[in-house]
Design an enzyme around this catalytic site. Structure first.
Site, PDB file in Angstrom:
ATOM      1  N   HIS A   1      11.259 -37.099  34.313  1.00 42.31           N
ATOM      2  CA  HIS A   1      10.277 -37.845  35.116  1.00 42.31           C
ATOM      3  C   HIS A   1       8.912 -37.159  35.141  1.00 42.31           C
ATOM      4  CE1 HIS A   1      11.714 -35.103  38.419  1.00 42.31           C
ATOM      5  NE2 HIS A   1      10.437 -35.146  38.741  1.00 42.31           N
TER       6      HIS A   1
ATOM      7  N   ASP B   1      18.176 -36.484  33.776  1.00 43.42           N
ATOM      8  CA  ASP B   1      16.743 -36.400  34.051  1.00 43.42           C
ATOM      9  C   ASP B   1      16.127 -35.180  33.364  1.00 43.42           C
ATOM     10  OD1 ASP B   1      14.249 -37.054  35.118  1.00 43.42           O
ATOM     11  OD2 ASP B   1      14.581 -35.862  36.928  1.00 43.42           O
TER      12      ASP B   1
ATOM     13  N   GLY C   1       6.290 -30.806  41.796  1.00 44.46           N
ATOM     14  CA  GLY C   1       5.683 -29.756  40.980  1.00 44.46           C
ATOM     15  C   GLY C   1       6.696 -28.703  40.595  1.00 44.46           C
ATOM     16  N   ASN C   2       7.741 -28.519  41.434  1.00 42.92           N
ATOM     17  CA  ASN C   2       8.856 -27.644  41.071  1.00 42.92           C
ATOM     18  C   ASN C   2       9.769 -28.296  40.042  1.00 42.92           C
ATOM     19  OD1 ASN C   2       8.598 -26.294  44.173  1.00 42.92           O
ATOM     20  ND2 ASN C   2       9.203 -24.916  42.515  1.00 42.92           N
ATOM     21  N   SER C   3       9.658 -29.609  39.899  1.00 43.23           N
ATOM     22  CA  SER C   3      10.547 -30.338  38.988  1.00 43.23           C
ATOM     23  C   SER C   3      10.474 -29.759  37.583  1.00 43.23           C
ATOM     24  CB  SER C   3      10.154 -31.815  38.954  1.00 43.23           C
ATOM     25  OG  SER C   3      10.352 -32.405  40.217  1.00 43.23           O
TER      26      SER C   3
ATOM     27  N   THR D   1      15.565 -30.505  39.816  1.00 37.67           N
ATOM     28  CA  THR D   1      15.309 -31.886  39.415  1.00 37.67           C
ATOM     29  C   THR D   1      14.969 -32.829  40.557  1.00 37.67           C
ATOM     30  OG1 THR D   1      16.170 -33.693  38.057  1.00 37.67           O
ATOM     31  CG2 THR D   1      17.715 -32.631  39.556  1.00 37.67           C
ATOM     32  N   ALA D   2      15.401 -32.533  41.793  1.00 31.48           N
ATOM     33  CA  ALA D   2      15.163 -33.495  42.869  1.00 31.48           C
ATOM     34  C   ALA D   2      15.255 -32.803  44.224  1.00 31.48           C
ATOM     35  CB  ALA D   2      16.170 -34.644  42.797  1.00 31.48           C
ATOM     36  N   ILE D   3      14.626 -33.450  45.212  1.00 33.39           N
ATOM     37  CA  ILE D   3      14.752 -33.026  46.602  1.00 33.39           C
ATOM     38  C   ILE D   3      15.166 -34.237  47.417  1.00 33.39           C
ATOM     39  CG2 ILE D   3      13.138 -31.107  46.451  1.00 33.39           C
ATOM     40  CD1 ILE D   3      10.980 -32.901  47.640  1.00 33.39           C
ATOM     41  N   LEU D   4      15.929 -33.991  48.468  1.00 35.61           N
ATOM     42  CA  LEU D   4      16.393 -35.073  49.330  1.00 35.61           C
ATOM     43  C   LEU D   4      15.567 -35.077  50.604  1.00 35.61           C
ATOM     44  CD1 LEU D   4      18.445 -37.325  49.916  1.00 35.61           C
ATOM     45  CD2 LEU D   4      19.924 -35.584  50.938  1.00 35.61           C
TER      46      LEU D   4
END
Length: 341
Positions: free
Chosen positions: A184, A214, A291-293, A309-312
């Site tokens: 992404h 991802d 930005g950490n992705s 890859t993701a944060i909740l």
């Protein structure tokens, strides 16, 4: 016949009374022969007598000799007394106070940071095109014939500028410039640029994608001379509670590091739009933000175990609330054509 007296072996005889000297008289053949003198004590008897005379002194000398040997053994070859446990503890505390040891997180950061890159995707921004240029392209307006200078400016205005559309992070997994990041981060980008830790900026091409994880694999067109690939480690022995660190460029700021622990394994995450389900994820609580992705999730040994890859976040704000997810490095490496761990 009179027998010669024997010396006692159990007790030393005391001195006897003084006997006056008797003048020697020449023996005649008429007188009987004098009795033989007592035999002198043997060597063994003389040694035994000497031992009994100096027994107390010899015991003290032996004790002093044993103590001297014990002290020499404790002192060691240098001749200096060995340090006690208390002295060793004091010296260690003093040394740590004067020069504190680096933390495990600091050592892990120093090990992985040469392999971390900033990833930026660029795309043409149609909204920045002047209205008259849009109308000219769409054929809805016939502009007046411009002057020469105006024609050059109009030509430049016809093509929209490449604008930064997203910032993420990547990690070098092969020292030929092969980089792992999130799909992404580069999805929809017409141009991708990566910036290495030494400041070198280069274009990168998309090699392969793994939508189910991802993930995307990039290949940089230029690389630093001393580029180092990150050390990767399998997650078979990873457990909840293990300390980890996320390294990246949150909101474009960085490189930044945040430390936390593994919160869980084999988690699932569905994108807010609901069109993408990721499985077998590592859950962690080290702070991560947009930005950490694509950045590495690192152990305290500086080894990469996952790709952030993701944060909740149950709200509409895209900020960290304590739950982040990373793709295990086994899945990422397999997608890059590397052998499984």
């Amino acid at each position: 016949m009179k027998k010669a007296p024997l010396y006692s072996r159990s007790r030393r005889p005391g001195p006897g009374p003084a006997v006056p000297a008797v003048p020697a008289v020449a023996a005649t053949s008429a007188e009987p022969a004098a009795p033989a003198a007592p035999a002198a004590p043997g060597r063994r008897q003389r040694a035994l007598q000497a031992w009994r005379r100096h027994e107390r002194r010899l015991w003290w000398l032996g004790l002093l000799l044993v103590l001297a040997l014990a002290w020499a053994w404790r002192a060691g070859p240098s001749g200096k007394p060995a340090l006690t446990i208390e002295q060793i503890d004091h010296l260690m505390r003093k040394s740590i106070a004067e020069k504190p040891l680096d933390s495990a997180a600091a050592r892990a950061y120093e090990k992985v940071i040469p392999s971390v890159v900033r990833v930026v995707g660029y795309a043409k921004d149609e909204d920045d095109t002047p209205d008259h240029a849009k109308a000219a392209r769409e054929g809805t307006e016939t502009p007046a014939r411009p002057e020469a200078g105006q024609r050059k400016e109009a030509a430049r205005a016809k093509e929209p500028e490449m604008k930064e559309r997203g910032v993420g992070t990547g990690v070098v997994i092969i020292d030929n410039g092969t980089i792992l990041t999130n799909l992404h981060v580069v999805l929809g980008a017409e141009q991708v640029k990566v910036t290495f830790m030494d400041g070198l900026e280069a274009e990168a091409r998309l090699v392969s994608v793994m939508p189910e994880h991802d993930l995307a694999v990039l290949q940089s067109r230029k690389i630093p001379d001393d580029l180092a690939a990150a050390t990767m480690r399998g997650t078979a022995d990873l457990r909840p509670g293990d300390r980890v660190m996320a390294v990246g460029f949150p909101f474009g700021v960085g490189p930044s590091a945040s430390e936390g622990v593994v919160s869980g394994l084999k988690r699932e995450f569905r994108s807010p739009e609901g069109d993408r389900l990721l499985t077998n994820l590592i859950q962690f609580d080290a702070a991560a933000n947009p930005g950490n992705s694509g950045g590495p999730l690192v152990t305290m040994e500086g080894e990469v175990v996952g790709i952030v890859t993701a944060i909740l976040n149950p709200t509409k704000q895209r900020v960290f609330v304590g739950i982040g997810f990373a793709v295990p490095i086994e899945n990422a490496a397999a997608g890059a054509g590397m052998p499984p761990f």
